[in-house]
Every structure is written in C-alpha cells, then in structure tokens.
Design a protein around this motif. Structure first.
Motif, short mmCIF file in Angstrom:
data_model
loop_
_atom_site.label_atom_id
_atom_site.label_comp_id
_atom_site.label_asym_id
_atom_site.label_seq_id
_atom_site.Cartn_x
_atom_site.Cartn_y
_atom_site.Cartn_z
N ASN A 1 48.10 -1.63 67.79
CA ASN A 1 49.43 -1.47 67.20
C ASN A 1 50.37 -1.07 68.33
O ASN A 1 50.40 0.08 68.76
CB ASN A 1 49.41 -0.39 66.11
CG ASN A 1 48.93 -0.93 64.79
OD1 ASN A 1 49.31 -2.02 64.37
ND2 ASN A 1 48.09 -0.17 64.11
N GLU B 1 47.63 -1.36 59.42
CA GLU B 1 46.52 -0.43 59.24
C GLU B 1 45.22 -1.18 58.98
O GLU B 1 45.21 -2.36 58.62
CB GLU B 1 46.82 0.52 58.08
CG GLU B 1 48.13 1.30 58.24
CD GLU B 1 48.17 2.15 59.50
OE1 GLU B 1 47.09 2.57 59.96
OE2 GLU B 1 49.28 2.40 60.01
N GLU C 1 44.23 -3.50 55.82
CA GLU C 1 45.50 -4.03 55.29
C GLU C 1 45.45 -5.56 55.30
O GLU C 1 44.99 -6.18 56.27
CB GLU C 1 46.67 -3.55 56.15
CG GLU C 1 48.03 -4.05 55.67
CD GLU C 1 49.18 -3.51 56.51
OE1 GLU C 1 50.25 -4.14 56.52
OE2 GLU C 1 48.98 -2.46 57.16
N PRO D 1 53.32 -0.93 62.25
CA PRO D 1 51.87 -0.75 62.32
C PRO D 1 51.13 -1.55 61.24
O PRO D 1 51.60 -1.66 60.11
CB PRO D 1 51.69 0.76 62.11
CG PRO D 1 53.00 1.36 62.48
CD PRO D 1 54.04 0.34 62.08
#
Length: 270
Positions: free
Chosen positions: A28, A36, A39, A34
C-alpha cells in the motif's frame, strides 16, 4: 584520514543496502487508497477478447460425425502430434509444429479451403469465419475450434530466466509471467517494469509498479500474447552483483581496504 575512511565505509554500506520498500511486491504505497487484506478488488476494464495479429500461432481443430471428412482439413498427422506432443516436446514447439501461423498479410492457409484472413478478429469471430468457409463446400456439419496456441511473451532484463516463454492459458496475470521468467532478482527496479504491448498497427510502452497493490486493479494486470517485459537494474549494479549480504560485505571490505592502503601509502610519502 580516519574520518575520511569512516565516511567512505558508511557511504559504501548505504549504497549496498537495499530497502525492503524497493523489493516487496504489492504494498500500500503512500498517496494510494489502502487496499486491505481480504478486500475484494474488481478487475479493471480491459479488452478481454484478444485481437489476432500477423505472426500469431493459432490452433485450429475440426469435429464432424464423418471422421474422414475432418481429416480432409488437417495436415497429415497433426492431430496425433497434438495429442502426444505434450510429453515429447516443449509446449511452444508443439503449437509451432501443429498450429497455423498467421502470415504478414493476416491470412492462414488451410487445407482444401486455401487462405482465409483472420487477423483483426477475435478468436470467436475467426472461428465462425473458418466454419462458414467450410460449410460453403460441404453439406455435412463440420464444427471448428480455434484458439491461440498459448500466450507467448518475452522477458528481458533483471529476470533469473529471461527469454521467450509460452503459457498454455487463455488468461494469465503479470505475476504468472514473472514466475515463469524466474522471478526478478534483488537488483531489479520493481517500480519500473516496462511492458511493451502490440496493438493494431503498432506498439505502446507502459510502465508498471510491482510494488503497488493497486496493480491488481490495473488494465495491465493481465498480460497478452506478444507482450515484452523489461525490468531495469538498480544503479547499484555498477558496483557489482550484490545479490546477497555476503557479496555486499565482501565488496565493501575490498573497496575499504583499498582506500586505507592508498591513504597509508600517501601518508608515508608526505
């Protein structure tokens, strides 16, 4: 003199050390939103249907209730070679020997049917065109299967196994290609992977950052047939390989010893 030697040692050590931020994949990065773990990352919009180009190798197979009829459209022994060739030769060689190469004008030359232009078409469009050409000559149904003979790409620069590669897939990611090319070594500029992609009538150079997790949503996450990947070396390459800590320390000690010896000789003469 001691201060100068110490400064030289620190400078060499700093140049030999490579930050993890320069070699770790899928980070990131600052300035990006970002992403995660776990995700969901939707694929970017890209042309999922590859457009056939001159010099592509296509695999064309035929099926019919009449076995003798399908043999009329094949080069002698090509089907048997395809079935047994996987264990006998490299995948790229197999399709080169049994497939059909699109010539410079965009045509394939098929037995009985002659030349059919398929460049500029998708695989499905080309398949339909070949199938329609067959049905103009024969009453019996003959079905056609047409597909690219694997994804061919070339890896150059800081790869451990550079060269032209073939993946027997319809879809492959940039990391599939990197893995097949032996992955990049520690001296590669992972933030500067140049992808040279062929388009209708020419080429474009795209720059990819392998350190960036946002790559997963990039239109260049999937490679295409005839892509060229080039990884630049870091500037430290000019000092030596420095592939591991032992090599780096050996380089530092050698250069530092030379500097001390030079100053010692100069000091004696003063």
């Amino acid at each position: 003199m001691r201060s100068l030697v110490l400064f030289s040692f620190v400078l060499l050590f700093a140049s030999a050390c490579i930050s993890n931020k320069r070699i770790v994949y899928l980070q990131n990065l600052p300035g990006d939103e970002p992403i995660e773990l776990d995700e969901f990352i939707p694929f970017a919009e890209y042309d999922k249907n590859y457009i056939l180009q001159p010099f592509d190798v296509v695999d064309i197979d035929f099926a019919s209730a009449d076995e003798e009829l399908t043999k009329a459209f094949e080069f002698q022994g090509s089907r048997n070679m395809r079935m047994g060739g996987m264990g006998m030769m490299g995948a790229g060689d197999m399709f080169f020997m049994t497939g059909y190469v699109i010539d410079v004008d965009g045509y394939v030359n098929l037995p009985r049917l002659g030349k059919i232009k398929i460049s500029g078409l998708t695989e499905e469009q080309a398949r339909i065109k070949v199938e329609e050409a067959i049905r103009e000559y024969f009453k019996d149904d003959v079905y056609v299967r047409l597909r690219i003979g694997g994804i061919r790409f070339t890896a150059l620069g800081e790869f451990n196994n550079s060269g032209t590669k073939v993946m027997l897939k319809h879809r492959a990611t940039i990391f599939d290609a990197i893995a097949l090319a032996g992955e990049s070594n520690i001296l590669a500029k992972k933030n500067k992977l140049f992808l040279i992609r062929q388009y209708d009538g020419g080429s474009k150079i795209h720059q990819i950052n392998l350190n960036d997790r946002a790559l997963l949503a990039s239109p260049y996450y999937f490679i295409q047939n005839n892509d060229i990947l080039y990884l630049e070396p870091m500037n430290i390459r000019q000092f030596g390989r420095a592939d591991n800590l032992a090599a780096s320390l050996g380089l530092i000690i050698s250069v530092t010893s030379s500097i001390i010896l030079i100053f010692a000789l100069v000091g004696r003469n003063l």
